[in-house]
Design an enzyme around this catalytic site. Sequence first.
Site, mmCIF file in Angstrom:
data_model
loop_
_atom_site.group_PDB
_atom_site.id
_atom_site.type_symbol
_atom_site.label_atom_id
_atom_site.label_comp_id
_atom_site.label_asym_id
_atom_site.label_seq_id
_atom_site.Cartn_x
_atom_site.Cartn_y
_atom_site.Cartn_z
ATOM 1 N N LYS A 170 0.853 -1.183 0.000
ATOM 2 C CA LYS A 170 0.000 0.000 0.000
ATOM 3 C C LYS A 170 0.891 1.237 0.000
ATOM 4 O O LYS A 170 1.951 1.256 0.632
ATOM 5 C CB LYS A 170 -0.908 -0.031 1.232
ATOM 6 N N SER A 223 -9.712 1.995 2.732
ATOM 7 C CA SER A 223 -8.849 2.780 1.869
ATOM 8 C C SER A 223 -7.882 1.957 1.038
ATOM 9 O O SER A 223 -7.256 2.455 0.112
ATOM 10 C CB SER A 223 -8.044 3.765 2.724
ATOM 11 N N SER A 253 -9.921 -0.857 6.756
ATOM 12 C CA SER A 253 -9.358 -0.613 5.422
ATOM 13 C C SER A 253 -8.633 -1.786 4.800
ATOM 14 O O SER A 253 -8.187 -1.694 3.657
ATOM 15 C CB SER A 253 -8.421 0.601 5.472
#
EC number: 6.3.5.7
Length: 497
Positions: A80, A155, A179
Amino acid sequence: MEDFLKLSALQLAEKLRGGELTSEQLTQACLARIEKLNPELNVFVHLDPEGALETARRVDQDRQGGKELHPLAGVPIALKDNMVTRGQETTCSSKILAGWKPPYDATVVTKIKDAGLPIIGKTNMDEFAMGSSTEHSAFGPTHNPWDPSRIPGGSGGGSAAAVASFMVPLALGSDTGGSIRQPGAVTGTVGAKPTYGAVSRYGLVAMASSLDQIGPVTRTVADAAALQELVGGHDPFDSTSLDEPVPALLEAVKEYQGKTDLSGLRLGVVKQGGGEGYEEDVTRAFNDTVAALKERGATVTEIDMPSFKYALAAYYLIMPAEVSSNMARFDGIRFGIRVEPTSGPVTAETVMAATREAGFGAEVKRRIILGTHVLSAGYFDAYYGSAQKVRTLVQEDYSQAFSQVDALVLPTSPTVAFKLGEKIGDPLTMYNCDIATIPANLAGIPAISVPIGLDHQGLPIGFQVMAPQRADALMYQVAQAAVDACGTDVPAACPVK
């Protein structure tokens, strides 16, 4: 697509050790897959093909030379875009960090490099991890590989979509209020949030420090357990890191693989994990999975968690308060871009204002403003102080629940993936996407989402397991039992060609 890309990370690792496949071949196949699909899905925002192939070739040489390697050595992974990587652009999908190349590696990155996993690149995310759909990104939205007109969750939608579309077998995400788990639910992947402190946050660009947790994104429960074992453990650079050995998570999962007698396992169905707002197909799939676990001998009890109805509101006071503090460092002086005012004096204050206006997106600004407000002198006790009291109530409810059952289960998300743009103009509706995942972050307990089937539109549905603090091994075992009980192989059914 090469057939071997559909294999799990552990299966790929076995082929690498057996000489049936080289890491260079596997990494090249991942890069070719990304080149084909990324223009449509917008999963990767930064790629490092040269670095990944260099690692792959080194692992292949070491393996041929008989050197002892980590079991996952040579298996590609994605990160990420909020995990700092030395010399590689890390932007948190924000304009304000455009071009920033960190001078050091996050602890999880160091462990991945030491183990010899080629790092393919950085995945798209909601800016600074603020969002539930990966639509709040300076690079544009990521698309769900099951249906590109839909969101991949957030996210960390980029990491989930990368794994779901077979671009990579492994990825890391961060989970502040769901997330990792919510994207896992809507993309048919496995997403785990470890116990708070089980995986170091050193080098993770902070959103809300008391809630953030790095965790694995994979296609199988066993892969997730293996990846957490790799990146977990005590870190002296992280003051919140648990000073204790990493449990044998993969071994715990193997004990439950194919297990049909679950006698003695006590499961609690969270009473508040259903009802209004939960889609019919989600409820049906959840109930079917619980029934299948019960048929195998598990004892199932309904557990009342009265604090759950306050958890969402408490989270959206605590989290923005910490966001307000953590975002203060992005001022046009220390990190990222610098924008000077077009008129008037050039001072630290005017540069900061111009930089933040140009660099931050609407959702980040919204949360900073809200957080600053709740921390202000006149509102601190009424809002932030009260929210912390609710957090204590949530923790007490979990403590009471785990005195009665071994683990709690509930749907991961009230809905399947919704259409891109459908909720972006309604922040309150968007925030409700995390209603089932937020309580685990407030309590710091481990939680995982696994796929349990598809709705009538052919979209994935997630099943969430929550366990007591430090009981990550049990969490993985129950997750494996759930997958086995309902016989799901959702990732292999992903329609992306």
